[in-house]
Design a protein around this motif. Structure first.
Motif, PDB file in Angstrom:
ATOM      1  N   GLU A   1       0.830  -1.206   0.000  1.00  0.00           N
ATOM      2  CA  GLU A   1       0.000   0.000   0.000  1.00  0.00           C
ATOM      3  C   GLU A   1       0.860   1.249   0.000  1.00  0.00           C
TER       4      GLU A   1
ATOM      5  N   ASP B   1      -7.932  -0.918  -4.609  1.00  0.00           N
ATOM      6  CA  ASP B   1      -8.952  -0.534  -3.625  1.00  0.00           C
ATOM      7  C   ASP B   1      -9.807   0.589  -4.211  1.00  0.00           C
ATOM      8  N   ALA B   2     -10.878   0.923  -3.526  1.00  0.00           N
ATOM      9  CA  ALA B   2     -11.842   1.906  -4.036  1.00  0.00           C
ATOM     10  C   ALA B   2     -11.190   3.271  -4.279  1.00  0.00           C
ATOM     11  N   GLU B   3     -10.307   3.676  -3.380  1.00  0.00           N
ATOM     12  CA  GLU B   3      -9.654   4.977  -3.519  1.00  0.00           C
ATOM     13  C   GLU B   3      -8.744   5.010  -4.754  1.00  0.00           C
ATOM     14  N   THR B   4      -7.967   3.946  -4.943  1.00  0.00           N
ATOM     15  CA  THR B   4      -7.076   3.879  -6.105  1.00  0.00           C
ATOM     16  C   THR B   4      -7.891   3.784  -7.390  1.00  0.00           C
ATOM     17  N   ARG B   5      -8.975   3.026  -7.370  1.00  0.00           N
ATOM     18  CA  ARG B   5      -9.849   2.918  -8.543  1.00  0.00           C
ATOM     19  C   ARG B   5     -10.420   4.292  -8.901  1.00  0.00           C
ATOM     20  N   ALA B   6     -10.888   5.034  -7.911  1.00  0.00           N
ATOM     21  CA  ALA B   6     -11.426   6.378  -8.156  1.00  0.00           C
ATOM     22  C   ALA B   6     -10.339   7.285  -8.727  1.00  0.00           C
ATOM     23  N   PHE B   7      -9.131   7.171  -8.187  1.00  0.00           N
ATOM     24  CA  PHE B   7      -8.008   7.952  -8.697  1.00  0.00           C
ATOM     25  C   PHE B   7      -7.744   7.617 -10.160  1.00  0.00           C
TER      26      PHE B   7
ATOM     27  N   LYS C   1      -0.260  12.431  -8.986  1.00  0.00           N
ATOM     28  CA  LYS C   1      -1.053  13.626  -8.684  1.00  0.00           C
ATOM     29  C   LYS C   1      -0.216  14.896  -8.850  1.00  0.00           C
TER      30      LYS C   1
END
Length: 103
Positions: A3, A58-64, A14
């Motif tokens: 992670e 994970d959901a955060e990485t997917r959203a990114f 980013k």
């Protein structure tokens, strides 16, 4: 895949995205700088996918990643629009020179 490694990749990407957005807003930029940063951005994305190793992010990485996909589409549209504007200006300049030669 750790992670911490993924988080470092995301943070670096980013930062590159922010730099690209800033350069696109700069009318003085020749776009050569953007091309170089986009290449680095692409390499970082490749590194992120390699770090994921085919596992589901994970959901955060997917959203990114979805946000990144939208940014790339936006940058592409902007670059195409600017290229068309440049072509138009060059055509107008060429037509103006041609008209002056005919006088």
């Amino acid at each position: 895949m750790t992670e911490q490694t993924i988080a470092a990749q995301v943070a670096a990407i980013k930062a590159l995205q922010q730099e690209i957005d800033t350069l696109f807003e700069d009318p003085e930029d020749t776009r050569e700088t953007i091309a170089a940063i986009l290449e680095t951005h692409e390499k970082r994305l490749q590194g992120l996918f390699a770090d994921l190793g085919g596992t589901e992010p994970d959901a955060e990485t997917r959203a990114f990643l979805e946000n990144t996909q939208e940014k790339i589409a936006q940058w592409t549209k902007q670059a195409v629009r600017e290229r068309e504007e440049t072509k138009k200006i060059l055509l107008e300049l060429a037509q103006g020179r041609k008209a002056r030669k005919s006088y």
